[in-house]
Design an enzyme around this catalytic site. Structure first.
Site, PDB file in Angstrom:
ATOM      1  N   CYS A   2      -0.685 -13.865   5.227  1.00 17.01           N
ATOM      2  CA  CYS A   2      -1.479 -14.789   6.031  1.00 17.01           C
ATOM      3  C   CYS A   2      -1.205 -14.541   7.516  1.00 17.01           C
ATOM      4  CB  CYS A   2      -1.110 -16.203   5.661  1.00 17.01           C
ATOM      5  SG  CYS A   2      -1.259 -16.473   3.884  1.00 17.01           S
ATOM      6  N   ARG A  27      -6.451  -8.690   8.992  1.00 13.32           N
ATOM      7  CA  ARG A  27      -5.573  -8.874   7.830  1.00 13.32           C
ATOM      8  C   ARG A  27      -6.358  -9.386   6.626  1.00 13.32           C
ATOM      9  NH1 ARG A  27      -0.068  -9.898   9.543  1.00 13.32           N
ATOM     10  NH2 ARG A  27       0.232 -11.087   7.636  1.00 13.32           N
ATOM     11  N   TRP A  74      -4.430 -15.911   3.001  1.00 11.37           N
ATOM     12  CA  TRP A  74      -4.750 -14.973   1.922  1.00 11.37           C
ATOM     13  C   TRP A  74      -4.180 -15.641   0.678  1.00 11.37           C
ATOM     14  CZ3 TRP A  74      -7.664 -10.665   1.488  1.00 11.37           C
ATOM     15  CH2 TRP A  74      -7.552  -9.946   0.306  1.00 11.37           C
ATOM     16  N   ASN A 100       3.575 -18.488   5.505  1.00  4.28           N
ATOM     17  CA  ASN A 100       3.219 -17.163   5.014  1.00  4.28           C
ATOM     18  C   ASN A 100       4.271 -16.811   3.977  1.00  4.28           C
ATOM     19  OD1 ASN A 100       2.150 -14.663   4.718  1.00  4.28           O
ATOM     20  ND2 ASN A 100       2.510 -13.976   6.818  1.00  4.28           N
ATOM     21  N   GLY A 101       3.857 -16.486   2.749  1.00  7.43           N
ATOM     22  CA  GLY A 101       4.839 -16.130   1.721  1.00  7.43           C
ATOM     23  C   GLY A 101       4.551 -16.884   0.440  1.00  7.43           C
ATOM     24  N   GLU A 487      -5.192   9.803 -10.421  1.00  5.88           N
ATOM     25  CA  GLU A 487      -5.112   8.992  -9.200  1.00  5.88           C
ATOM     26  C   GLU A 487      -4.700   9.855  -8.013  1.00  5.88           C
ATOM     27  OE1 GLU A 487      -6.221   6.375  -8.272  1.00  5.88           O
ATOM     28  OE2 GLU A 487      -5.109   5.923  -6.433  1.00  5.88           O
ATOM     29  N   LYS A 491      -6.988  10.338  -4.624  1.00  3.80           N
ATOM     30  CA  LYS A 491      -6.504  10.096  -3.258  1.00  3.80           C
ATOM     31  C   LYS A 491      -6.814  11.293  -2.375  1.00  3.80           C
ATOM     32  CE  LYS A 491      -6.162   6.580  -3.145  1.00  3.80           C
ATOM     33  NZ  LYS A 491      -6.639   5.990  -4.343  1.00  3.80           N
ATOM     34  N   GLU A 494     -10.758  11.866  -1.766  1.00 10.47           N
ATOM     35  CA  GLU A 494     -11.559  10.858  -1.053  1.00 10.47           C
ATOM     36  C   GLU A 494     -11.195  10.744   0.425  1.00 10.47           C
ATOM     37  OE1 GLU A 494     -11.251   6.711  -2.094  1.00 10.47           O
ATOM     38  OE2 GLU A 494      -9.237   6.950  -2.845  1.00 10.47           O
ATOM     39  N   HIS A 510      -7.125  24.905 -22.994  1.00  7.36           N
ATOM     40  CA  HIS A 510      -8.457  24.909 -23.632  1.00  7.36           C
ATOM     41  C   HIS A 510      -9.546  25.237 -22.625  1.00  7.36           C
ATOM     42  CE1 HIS A 510      -6.635  23.332 -27.248  1.00  7.36           C
ATOM     43  NE2 HIS A 510      -5.991  22.452 -26.505  1.00  7.36           N
ATOM     44  N   LYS A 609     -15.141   0.166   1.226  1.00  9.91           N
ATOM     45  CA  LYS A 609     -13.935  -0.418   0.632  1.00  9.91           C
ATOM     46  C   LYS A 609     -14.283  -1.128  -0.676  1.00  9.91           C
ATOM     47  CE  LYS A 609      -9.761  -1.585   0.010  1.00  9.91           C
ATOM     48  NZ  LYS A 609      -8.877  -0.533  -0.548  1.00  9.91           N
TER      49      LYS A 609
HETATM   50  C1  AGP Z   1      -9.892   3.969  -4.525  1.00 14.56           C
HETATM   51  O1  AGP Z   1      -9.083   4.624  -3.568  1.00 14.56           O
HETATM   52  C2  AGP Z   1     -11.332   3.893  -4.111  1.00 14.56           C
HETATM   53  N1  AGP Z   1     -11.457   3.239  -2.858  1.00 14.56           N
HETATM   54  C3  AGP Z   1     -12.235   3.352  -5.209  1.00 14.56           C
HETATM   55  O2  AGP Z   1     -12.108   4.222  -6.306  1.00 14.56           O
HETATM   56  C4  AGP Z   1     -11.910   1.920  -5.705  1.00 14.56           C
HETATM   57  O3  AGP Z   1     -10.703   1.926  -6.428  1.00 14.56           O
HETATM   58  C5  AGP Z   1     -13.047   1.477  -6.635  1.00 14.56           C
HETATM   59  O4  AGP Z   1     -14.236   1.422  -5.879  1.00 14.56           O
HETATM   60  C6  AGP Z   1     -12.778   0.104  -7.274  1.00 14.56           C
HETATM   61  O5  AGP Z   1     -12.682  -0.866  -6.279  1.00 14.56           O
HETATM   62  P1  AGP Z   1     -12.141  -2.332  -6.710  1.00 14.56           P
HETATM   63  O6  AGP Z   1     -10.720  -2.153  -7.151  1.00 14.56           O
HETATM   64  O7  AGP Z   1     -12.264  -3.168  -5.465  1.00 14.56           O
HETATM   65  O8  AGP Z   1     -13.009  -2.818  -7.834  1.00 14.56           O
END
Ligand code: AGP
Length: 614
Positions: A2, A27, A74, A100-101, A487, A491, A494, A510, A609
């Site tokens: 927060c 934030r 938050w 906050n916490g 994953e 990273k 992207e 394979h 995002k």
């Molecule tokens: C992850 O680094 C990406 N930004 C993307 O794959 C993300 O995880 C995906 O769009 C799901 O988002 P969410 O967790 O907000 O549902």
């Protein structure tokens, strides 16, 4: 995490607070409020929603005064609403708190205070603090002493700011643990208090950072800093060079780097208040609404999500099947929603989503609801759609994640899924007591293990420099760390735009092994886990074909050190928790490669995002 802003001085506090909260807007939050001492009375304005909502409230009902504080919330306990927004008044209306916490023991404190006659007006953990302060305020105990006594009851990490109409010449601020800082700005005949530098820097660059278990009494003449035992301690006045915007990222160049480093705290917070490490290893996920009857009735769990969240779900499958012996199927949400999945009232569909607003994930939830499944979610954004529509949820409690590339909102759900697996096993009676104790005990070490990975950032950056110009990269994993390969590859691709592919290591023979040559670096996730020997031979196969191997390996593994071109070291970790640790060097690797390539790490091209469209 927060946001907090406080002011005491000759100016009108209201605009200072509102502008300060705006500086903390990055934030993220779901509600906001302020309290100002006006004509001897504490006036509060607060509501759910954006800061503009609070500004409108203040326009409609102006409040002016020379002592005040504000808060952007938050939410972790209690959904976003006016009554759960901070600041919180006590019973007398003379004392007000922002926080906050997480008060880990707030349930027992709430019961205790209610028994003493306290009337709670919110569902927040924070409200127990203001009632505790009022409990101790008396002719003998002024605000400072009453606050000190109140804080002595709190478990967890906190940033707390309090003021009282009875002592209008001061504001009391305190910090316990790492729940967001408390920084005090020193002005000319005025003082500023905030959770973060950006709210202060336009007024002064002379600041004092409170250390953990310190309390400050702030007046227009200055401040006195004491320990929570009341001992006066010296403090250092820093002159900050940062401009307000760069201060939002603190010492970090990008939000992504900051959030990678916040994982010690976010892993701590996602465990906080849910596991009792000292008495019997109790484990609680109250918002999930998981009853023993439901746990026994369930025949299957579907985990559905997108992107990084889906990778977390893949780890969850291994955890829940291994610990709770319940069948789990993982389905990408954009497939689940159109696949006419076989789902009924004895199936739980668990959606994982940082934003809680991802269109495909929400559509998958609707499909699950239509088919009569039990609907759960693991969500970071409290009050988001994926939380509201579920029958029960687990909050990641990771604080806002600003960087598009998800990092702390990947490792937190891994721990949440681990706790869910144990809870399911508890209720289904499928776990040996000694094994269960060990599983719960192992949780305690996760934040420290993450911190030890982060301490090695410089070594990871060196490896990133060796990879800055590669065009392709393979990530190989197996078992519980197969999703780590997916994953790690996501990273990299992207944020650096390098083509990277995660692959089940066993599948290489394979076909894909044809790809390996000197121009194809291979990241191999090979910690000491049940698949280690298989992964070691994977490294040998890649080397035999001239591939450059970057191995994620357990500290001290001389065999891998002797064969890999680069090693990203991780501390020894129980294998069920290893994905939350092995991913960290891969997050750092992707970050540094992208940063070295001079790319927009926090807002990569073509990405958002939260993908709220199909
Ligand atoms: C992850 O680094 C990406 N930004 C993307 O794959 C993300 O995880 C995906 O769009 C799901 O988002 P969410 O967790 O907000 O549902």
């Amino acid at each position: 995490m927060c946001g907090i802003v406080g002011y005491i001085g000759p100016q009108d506090a209201t605009p200072i607070i509102l502008n300060g909260l705006k500086r903390l807007e990055y934030r993220g939050y779901d509600s906001a409020g302020l309290a100002v001492l006006q004509n001897g009375c504490i006036e509060v304005r607060r509501d759910a929603g954006k800061l503009s909502r609070l500004a409108t409230l203040v326009d409609e009902l102006p409040v002016h005064g020379q002592v005040g504080m504000g808060h952007t919330r938050w939410a972790t306990h209690g959904e976003p609403s006016a009554r759960n927004a901070h600041p919180h008044l006590g019973m007398t209306g003379d004392v007000v708190v922002v926080h906050n916490g997480i008060v880990e023991n707030f349930l027992e404190l709430r019961e205790e205070l209610t028994d003493e006659g306290a009337i709670f007006k919110s569902e927040t953990d924070t409200e127990v603090i203001v009632h505790l302060v009022e409990r101790y305020l008396s002719a003998q105990n002024g605000l400072e002493e009453a606050t000190r006594l109140a804080l002595g009851h709190l478990k967890g990490a906190h940033g707390v700011v309090v003021f009282s109409a009875r002592e209008p010449d001061k504001i009391v601020a305190a910090r316990i643990g790492n729940a967001g800082g408390v920084v005090i700005g020193i002005g000319e005949g005025e003082m500023f208090i905030a959770s973060d530098l950006p709210a202060i820097l336009e007024h002064t660059r002379r600041v004092v950072f409170l250390e953990s278990r310190q309390m400050a009494v702030v007046t227009t003449k200055g401040l006195a800093v004491k320990t929570l035992d009341g001992k006066v301690v010296p403090y250092e006045v820093h002159t900050v060079a940062w401009d307000p915007v760069s201060a939002e990222k603190g010492a970090y160049r990008h939000f992504m780097e900051k959030e990678i480093h916040e994982q010690v705290r976010s892993l701590t917070d996602t465990i906080a208040g849910r596991v009792d490490f000292d008495n019997g290893h109790g484990l609680r996920l109250p918002e999930l609404n998981l009853t023993p009857e439901l746990a026994r009735r369930l025949q299957k769990i579907f985990i559905t999500a997108c992107g990084t969240a889906a990778h977390a779900g893949m780890v969850g499958k291994v955890l829940i099947e291994h610990i709770a012996r319940l069948p789990v199927e993982v389905d990408i949400a954009s497939e689940f929603r159109y696949r006419d999945p076989i789902v009924d009232q004895d199936t739980a569909v668990l959606a994982i989503s940082q934003s809680g607003e991802t269109a495909d994930t929400l559509a998958a939830m609707e499909e699950a609801r239509r088919k009569g499944a039990v609907l759960w979610s693991i969500v970071n954004a409290i009050g988001s759609q994926a939380m509201r529509v579920a029958d029960g949820y687990i909050s990641m409690q990771s604080g806002p994640e600003i960087g598009v590339a998800s990092t702390k909102a990947y490792t937190a759900p891994l721990v949440d899924l681990y706790m869910l697996a144990i809870l399911l096993a508890d209720l289904r009676g499928t776990l040996d007591k000694a094994v269960r104790q060990r599983l719960v005990r192992d949780l305690r070490f996760v934040p420290d293990l993450a911190g030890r990975c982060l301490d090695r950032e410089a070594e990871v950056e060196k490896v990133a420099r060796a990879l800055i110009h590669v065009q392709h990269c393979l990530y190989l994993g197996r078992g519980i760390n197969m999703p780590t390969a997916y994953e790690g590859a996501l990273k990299l691709k992207e944020i650096s735009y390098i083509h990277a592919e995660g692959y089940p290591a066993g599948e290489m023979k394979h076909g894909p092994i044809a790809l390996i040559d000197r121009s194809m670096p291979v990241v191999v996730i090979a910690p000491r886990d049940p698949w280690y020997e298989k992964m070691f031979s994977q490294i040998e196969q890649a080397k035999a074909r001239g591939g450059m191997v970057i191995a994620v390996a357990t500290d001290g593994d001389e065999r891998i050190a002797g064969i890999a071109d680069h090693v990203l070291w991780v501390p020894e970790t129980p294998w069920l928790l290893s994905p939350a640790i092995t991913v960290i060097p891969l997050q750092l690797l992707a970050y540094h490669i992208a940063a070295l390539r001079g790319l927009d790490v926090d807002q990569p091209r073509n990405l958002a995002k939260s993908v709220t469209v199909e």
